[in-house]
Design a protein around this motif. Sequence first.
Motif, PDB file in Angstrom:
ATOM      1  N   ALA A  83      -0.782   1.236  -2.548  1.00  0.00           N
ATOM      2  CA  ALA A  83       0.175   1.047  -3.864  1.00  0.00           C
ATOM      3  C   ALA A  83      -1.154   0.834  -4.993  1.00  0.00           C
ATOM      4  O   ALA A  83      -1.843   0.530  -4.233  1.00  0.00           O
ATOM      5  CB  ALA A  83       1.056  -0.073  -3.667  1.00  0.00           C
ATOM      6  N   ARG A  84      -0.956   1.384  -6.155  1.00  0.00           N
ATOM      7  CA  ARG A  84      -2.043   1.035  -7.153  1.00  0.00           C
ATOM      8  C   ARG A  84      -1.562   0.304  -8.350  1.00  0.00           C
ATOM      9  O   ARG A  84      -2.109  -0.312  -9.419  1.00  0.00           O
ATOM     10  CB  ARG A  84      -2.752   2.647  -8.208  1.00  0.00           C
ATOM     11  N   THR A  85      -0.455   0.288  -8.427  1.00  0.00           N
ATOM     12  CA  THR A  85       0.365  -0.565  -9.549  1.00  0.00           C
ATOM     13  C   THR A  85       1.357  -1.713  -8.942  1.00  0.00           C
ATOM     14  O   THR A  85       1.378  -1.481  -7.800  1.00  0.00           O
ATOM     15  CB  THR A  85       1.329  -0.088 -10.451  1.00  0.00           C
ATOM     16  N   LEU A  86       1.861  -2.672  -9.854  1.00  0.00           N
ATOM     17  CA  LEU A  86       2.987  -4.218  -9.142  1.00  0.00           C
ATOM     18  C   LEU A  86       4.239  -3.147  -8.755  1.00  0.00           C
ATOM     19  O   LEU A  86       4.698  -3.678  -7.674  1.00  0.00           O
ATOM     20  CB  LEU A  86       2.848  -4.284 -10.098  1.00  0.00           C
ATOM     21  N   PRO A  87       4.119  -2.318  -9.753  1.00  0.00           N
ATOM     22  CA  PRO A  87       5.703  -1.245  -9.450  1.00  0.00           C
ATOM     23  C   PRO A  87       5.855  -1.114  -7.828  1.00  0.00           C
ATOM     24  O   PRO A  87       6.609  -0.480  -7.638  1.00  0.00           O
ATOM     25  CB  PRO A  87       6.049  -0.878 -10.801  1.00  0.00           C
ATOM     26  N   GLU A  88       4.491  -0.309  -8.259  1.00  0.00           N
ATOM     27  CA  GLU A  88       4.549   0.706  -6.550  1.00  0.00           C
ATOM     28  C   GLU A  88       4.461  -0.846  -5.373  1.00  0.00           C
ATOM     29  O   GLU A  88       4.811  -0.178  -4.243  1.00  0.00           O
ATOM     30  CB  GLU A  88       3.163   1.806  -6.633  1.00  0.00           C
ATOM     31  N   LEU A  89       3.893  -2.017  -5.244  1.00  0.00           N
ATOM     32  CA  LEU A  89       3.767  -2.567  -4.303  1.00  0.00           C
ATOM     33  C   LEU A  89       5.265  -2.958  -4.239  1.00  0.00           C
ATOM     34  O   LEU A  89       5.393  -2.578  -3.386  1.00  0.00           O
ATOM     35  CB  LEU A  89       2.786  -3.665  -5.142  1.00  0.00           C
ATOM     36  N   VAL A  90       6.223  -3.493  -4.836  1.00  0.00           N
ATOM     37  CA  VAL A  90       7.028  -4.424  -5.428  1.00  0.00           C
ATOM     38  C   VAL A  90       8.230  -2.787  -4.108  1.00  0.00           C
ATOM     39  O   VAL A  90       8.972  -3.226  -3.585  1.00  0.00           O
ATOM     40  CB  VAL A  90       7.563  -4.762  -6.416  1.00  0.00           C
ATOM     41  N   ASP A  91       7.693  -1.389  -4.823  1.00  0.00           N
ATOM     42  CA  ASP A  91       8.881  -0.533  -4.278  1.00  0.00           C
ATOM     43  C   ASP A  91       8.538  -0.680  -2.422  1.00  0.00           C
ATOM     44  O   ASP A  91       9.943  -0.661  -1.296  1.00  0.00           O
ATOM     45  CB  ASP A  91       8.535   0.607  -5.129  1.00  0.00           C
ATOM     46  N   LEU A  92       6.852  -0.876  -2.265  1.00  0.00           N
ATOM     47  CA  LEU A  92       6.889  -0.084  -0.739  1.00  0.00           C
ATOM     48  C   LEU A  92       7.100  -1.739  -0.069  1.00  0.00           C
ATOM     49  O   LEU A  92       7.749  -1.242   1.022  1.00  0.00           O
ATOM     50  CB  LEU A  92       5.091  -0.461  -0.904  1.00  0.00           C
ATOM     51  N   LEU A  93       7.038  -2.662  -0.725  1.00  0.00           N
ATOM     52  CA  LEU A  93       7.532  -4.280   0.207  1.00  0.00           C
ATOM     53  C   LEU A  93       9.190  -4.107   0.300  1.00  0.00           C
ATOM     54  O   LEU A  93       9.502  -5.230   1.687  1.00  0.00           O
ATOM     55  CB  LEU A  93       7.350  -4.956  -1.070  1.00  0.00           C
ATOM     56  N   ARG A  94       9.673  -3.540  -0.422  1.00  0.00           N
ATOM     57  CA  ARG A  94      10.982  -3.331  -0.863  1.00  0.00           C
ATOM     58  C   ARG A  94      11.528  -2.444   0.740  1.00  0.00           C
ATOM     59  O   ARG A  94      12.290  -2.410   1.892  1.00  0.00           O
ATOM     60  CB  ARG A  94      11.815  -2.541  -1.592  1.00  0.00           C
ATOM     61  N   ARG A  95      11.156  -1.329   0.963  1.00  0.00           N
ATOM     62  CA  ARG A  95      11.097  -0.125   1.575  1.00  0.00           C
ATOM     63  C   ARG A  95      10.081  -0.345   3.238  1.00  0.00           C
ATOM     64  O   ARG A  95      11.126   0.300   3.958  1.00  0.00           O
ATOM     65  CB  ARG A  95      10.461   1.336   1.235  1.00  0.00           C
ATOM     66  N   GLY A 148     -14.918  -0.774  -2.577  1.00  0.00           N
ATOM     67  CA  GLY A 148     -13.788   0.250  -2.030  1.00  0.00           C
ATOM     68  C   GLY A 148     -12.646   0.125  -1.026  1.00  0.00           C
ATOM     69  O   GLY A 148     -11.919   0.271  -0.267  1.00  0.00           O
ATOM     70  N   LYS A 149     -13.218  -1.035  -0.456  1.00  0.00           N
ATOM     71  CA  LYS A 149     -12.356  -1.999   0.365  1.00  0.00           C
ATOM     72  C   LYS A 149     -10.944  -2.650   0.290  1.00  0.00           C
ATOM     73  O   LYS A 149     -10.136  -2.903   0.483  1.00  0.00           O
ATOM     74  CB  LYS A 149     -13.098  -3.162   1.075  1.00  0.00           C
ATOM     75  N   LEU A 150     -11.307  -3.449  -1.395  1.00  0.00           N
ATOM     76  CA  LEU A 150      -9.586  -3.759  -1.818  1.00  0.00           C
ATOM     77  C   LEU A 150     -10.017  -3.080  -3.071  1.00  0.00           C
ATOM     78  O   LEU A 150     -10.437  -2.398  -3.873  1.00  0.00           O
ATOM     79  CB  LEU A 150     -10.140  -5.343  -2.185  1.00  0.00           C
ATOM     80  N   ARG A 151      -8.214  -3.756  -3.633  1.00  0.00           N
ATOM     81  CA  ARG A 151      -8.075  -2.515  -5.052  1.00  0.00           C
ATOM     82  C   ARG A 151      -7.350  -3.962  -5.632  1.00  0.00           C
ATOM     83  O   ARG A 151      -6.332  -4.617  -4.482  1.00  0.00           O
ATOM     84  CB  ARG A 151      -6.907  -1.152  -4.456  1.00  0.00           C
ATOM     85  N   GLY A 152      -7.355  -3.866  -7.108  1.00  0.00           N
ATOM     86  CA  GLY A 152      -7.105  -4.377  -8.138  1.00  0.00           C
ATOM     87  C   GLY A 152      -5.809  -3.812  -8.359  1.00  0.00           C
ATOM     88  O   GLY A 152      -5.280  -2.738  -8.779  1.00  0.00           O
ATOM     89  N   ILE A 153      -4.524  -4.611  -7.788  1.00  0.00           N
ATOM     90  CA  ILE A 153      -3.086  -4.398  -8.255  1.00  0.00           C
ATOM     91  C   ILE A 153      -2.411  -5.200  -9.890  1.00  0.00           C
ATOM     92  O   ILE A 153      -2.340  -4.423 -10.782  1.00  0.00           O
ATOM     93  CB  ILE A 153      -2.013  -4.771  -7.561  1.00  0.00           C
ATOM     94  N   ALA A 154      -3.304  -6.088 -10.148  1.00  0.00           N
ATOM     95  CA  ALA A 154      -2.465  -7.052 -11.138  1.00  0.00           C
ATOM     96  C   ALA A 154      -3.282  -8.275 -11.450  1.00  0.00           C
ATOM     97  O   ALA A 154      -3.724  -8.997 -10.368  1.00  0.00           O
ATOM     98  CB  ALA A 154      -1.162  -6.862 -11.209  1.00  0.00           C
ATOM     99  N   LEU A 155      -2.932  -8.494 -12.514  1.00  0.00           N
ATOM    100  CA  LEU A 155      -3.918  -9.682 -13.229  1.00  0.00           C
ATOM    101  C   LEU A 155      -2.870 -10.695 -14.468  1.00  0.00           C
ATOM    102  O   LEU A 155      -1.545 -10.047 -14.773  1.00  0.00           O
ATOM    103  CB  LEU A 155      -4.592  -9.802 -14.331  1.00  0.00           C
TER     104      LEU A 155
END
Length: 330
Positions: free
Chosen positions: A142-154, A223-230
């Motif tokens: 996931a690279r964005t918050l909507p993508e992360l939310v969708d992943l957490l749901r699935r 490249g070990k972590l990725r920022g998603i949202a602030l």
Amino acid sequence: MMTISLTRRELLLGAAASLASRLAFAQGGGDWPVRPVKVIVPGGAGGVLDTLARQLYARLNETLGQPFVIENRPGANGLIGSSAVKNAAPDGYTILHSTASSMVMAEALNPALPIRTLRDLEPVALSSVGGVLLVVHASVPARTLPELVDLLRREPDKYSSYGSWGIGSNGHLTMEWIKQRAGLSINHVPYKTTPALLTNIVSGEVPVGWVDVVSPLGFIEQGKLRGIALTGTVRSPRLPDVKVLSEQGYPFTAAGWQGVFAPKNTPQDVLERLHAAINHELGQPAFLEALRQANVPPSAAVSRQAFAQTITQDLAAWRKVVVDGNIKPE
């Protein structure tokens, strides 16, 4: 909730407040200070709070002609430090440099705390405003918050928990707000320190977490972590590609902040002189560079009254998150 997305009217008001502060700085305060001032910082040495406090008060040493001596008193989510200032003599020689997490969110989580910010302390100045960062392990697709939310749901079983630096922290309450809005069931894992949390996010043990905006920079660059949202409404200087929540469909404008407080009944002329001196430093190149290094955007000077109003509004907003989420203190 506090927002730092400034309209033209707000910029004009900020300029007026800054001008008033400069006049007060030049005229007010009587003979204060005539001896060293103790600055209680309710966090450990080397953190963002401590670093920005030291940068600010090193400048005030020169501006006001007396040493401002930092005393670190971490523990109990800031309660140890704020209690020490509450019980200090109200003479301007003991002040508190603290955060929204300690001064607002802790009280929103537990109104029965023995210290209440506006009841027991005098707001002096807002010294910086900035967000906290949602990060994921590099393996999380996931690279964005909507993508992360969708992943957490699935995949709720695979991504069953997230971390923050404690119950009632900025990251914890923000994620609970997102959970309420998005209908997520991910569990909270509280850590006592950000370094311990970062270690587990980097290892993948807890693949999602909220951290400050400085500690993870090296891991993000590697490249070990990725920022998603602030959180907040302004992107951070050193992570300009990480969007704030409101840019990603989650209009949550509350921001973290650092501010200065004094004991109740401190003389008004002392409060105004300190307020004016701090506001004067906010636009100076040395402090602006310190903010940039700390990955915190510059913020406009505000009046003491506006700072108090921010505290009142933030308390109400965070309390609603706590009540709606049935979040309990430890």
